[in-house]
Write a protein that holds these residues in place. Sequence first.
Motif, PDB file in Angstrom:
ATOM      1  N   ARG A   1       9.032  -1.955  -1.875  1.00  0.00           N
ATOM      2  CA  ARG A   1       9.021  -0.588  -3.061  1.00  0.00           C
ATOM      3  C   ARG A   1      10.038  -0.695  -4.229  1.00  0.00           C
ATOM      4  NH1 ARG A   1       4.615   2.577  -2.368  1.00  0.00           N
ATOM      5  NH2 ARG A   1       3.450   1.601  -3.545  1.00  0.00           N
ATOM      6  N   THR A   2      11.427  -0.256  -3.522  1.00  0.00           N
ATOM      7  CA  THR A   2      12.646   0.150  -3.189  1.00  0.00           C
ATOM      8  C   THR A   2      13.569  -1.033  -3.837  1.00  0.00           C
ATOM      9  OG1 THR A   2      12.541   2.438  -2.131  1.00  0.00           O
ATOM     10  CG2 THR A   2      14.485   1.352  -3.553  1.00  0.00           C
TER      11      THR A   2
ATOM     12  N   TRP B   1       3.987  -2.368  -7.806  1.00  0.00           N
ATOM     13  CA  TRP B   1       2.824  -3.931  -7.375  1.00  0.00           C
ATOM     14  C   TRP B   1       2.672  -4.451  -8.469  1.00  0.00           C
ATOM     15  CZ3 TRP B   1       5.687  -5.884  -3.625  1.00  0.00           C
ATOM     16  CH2 TRP B   1       6.311  -4.520  -3.093  1.00  0.00           C
TER      17      TRP B   1
ATOM     18  N   GLN C   1       8.542   1.340   2.093  1.00  0.00           N
ATOM     19  CA  GLN C   1       9.323   1.568   1.401  1.00  0.00           C
ATOM     20  C   GLN C   1       9.945   0.850   0.997  1.00  0.00           C
ATOM     21  OE1 GLN C   1       7.698   4.784  -1.312  1.00  0.00           O
ATOM     22  NE2 GLN C   1      10.124   4.566  -1.952  1.00  0.00           N
TER      23      GLN C   1
ATOM     24  N   ASN D   1      -4.763   2.601  -4.190  1.00  0.00           N
ATOM     25  CA  ASN D   1      -3.323   3.216  -3.059  1.00  0.00           C
ATOM     26  C   ASN D   1      -2.044   1.964  -3.571  1.00  0.00           C
ATOM     27  OD1 ASN D   1      -4.943   0.708  -1.790  1.00  0.00           O
ATOM     28  ND2 ASN D   1      -4.294   1.515  -0.114  1.00  0.00           N
ATOM     29  N   LEU D   2      -2.492   1.863  -4.494  1.00  0.00           N
ATOM     30  CA  LEU D   2      -1.814   0.317  -4.805  1.00  0.00           C
ATOM     31  C   LEU D   2      -1.110   0.641  -5.774  1.00  0.00           C
ATOM     32  CD1 LEU D   2      -0.440  -2.996  -4.722  1.00  0.00           C
ATOM     33  CD2 LEU D   2      -1.806  -3.400  -5.692  1.00  0.00           C
ATOM     34  N   GLN D   3      -0.450   0.881  -6.578  1.00  0.00           N
ATOM     35  CA  GLN D   3       0.611   1.328  -8.033  1.00  0.00           C
ATOM     36  C   GLN D   3       1.856   0.464  -7.561  1.00  0.00           C
ATOM     37  OE1 GLN D   3       1.681   5.434  -6.586  1.00  0.00           O
ATOM     38  NE2 GLN D   3      -0.673   6.160  -6.321  1.00  0.00           N
TER      39      GLN D   3
ATOM     40  N   GLN E   1      11.489  -2.780  -7.436  1.00  0.00           N
ATOM     41  CA  GLN E   1      11.700  -1.385  -8.601  1.00  0.00           C
ATOM     42  C   GLN E   1      13.510  -1.952  -9.130  1.00  0.00           C
ATOM     43  OE1 GLN E   1      10.878   2.209  -7.262  1.00  0.00           O
ATOM     44  NE2 GLN E   1       9.059   1.901  -8.207  1.00  0.00           N
TER      45      GLN E   1
ATOM     46  N   ASP F   1      -5.536  -0.782  -6.396  1.00  0.00           N
ATOM     47  CA  ASP F   1      -5.429  -0.551  -7.931  1.00  0.00           C
ATOM     48  C   ASP F   1      -6.614   0.328  -8.697  1.00  0.00           C
ATOM     49  OD1 ASP F   1      -6.718  -1.997  -9.707  1.00  0.00           O
ATOM     50  OD2 ASP F   1      -5.065  -3.039 -10.326  1.00  0.00           O
TER      51      ASP F   1
ATOM     52  N   SER G   1       0.768  -1.307  -0.271  1.00  0.00           N
ATOM     53  CA  SER G   1       0.279  -0.124  -0.211  1.00  0.00           C
ATOM     54  C   SER G   1       0.963   1.275   0.092  1.00  0.00           C
ATOM     55  CB  SER G   1      -1.382  -0.186   1.310  1.00  0.00           C
ATOM     56  OG  SER G   1      -1.864   0.908   1.364  1.00  0.00           O
ATOM     57  N   SER G   2       0.639   2.742  -0.565  1.00  0.00           N
ATOM     58  CA  SER G   2       1.255   3.679  -0.816  1.00  0.00           C
ATOM     59  C   SER G   2       0.459   4.329   0.461  1.00  0.00           C
ATOM     60  CB  SER G   2       1.022   4.136  -2.169  1.00  0.00           C
ATOM     61  OG  SER G   2      -0.554   4.480  -2.764  1.00  0.00           O
ATOM     62  N   ASN G   3      -0.212   3.433   0.933  1.00  0.00           N
ATOM     63  CA  ASN G   3      -0.615   4.255   1.870  1.00  0.00           C
ATOM     64  C   ASN G   3      -0.059   4.671   3.240  1.00  0.00           C
ATOM     65  OD1 ASN G   3      -2.100   6.309   0.346  1.00  0.00           O
ATOM     66  ND2 ASN G   3      -4.234   5.515   0.939  1.00  0.00           N
TER      67      ASN G   3
END
Length: 130
Positions: free
Chosen positions: A64-65, A106, A61, A101-103, A68, A88, A47-49
Amino acid sequence: MKFAIAVFSPAQAPASRRALRFAEAALAAGHGITRLFFYQDGVHSASSNVVAPQDEQDIAQQWRTFVQANQLDAVVCIAAALRRGVLDEREASRYQRPAVNLQQPWELSGLGQLHEAAQTADRLICFGGD
């Protein structure tokens, strides 16, 4: 060796941090990761939140990093995500919800992706859960 990694715990749980450190160590040792699969409360890691307190590591985070930077296949179970409000753009529109909140990086998908990962990897390693 190729690993499939399943994460069942949210980002703030020790199991999620251990999963991330295992994945980092596996790649550093020259192993491969066929897929990261986030299931149950593990979907919150995508979740990006998620906002970590200032005195804690931001494991969401960091995930995510890591995903990517290493261009990994990172899948979030769609049923678990919907149940926990992790959406998404497509699912938010489908269910007429105002928040996404899913980008990237993901991807929502089903349990079949976990099964496939387990079949193509040498080892399936699971972190967290009950």
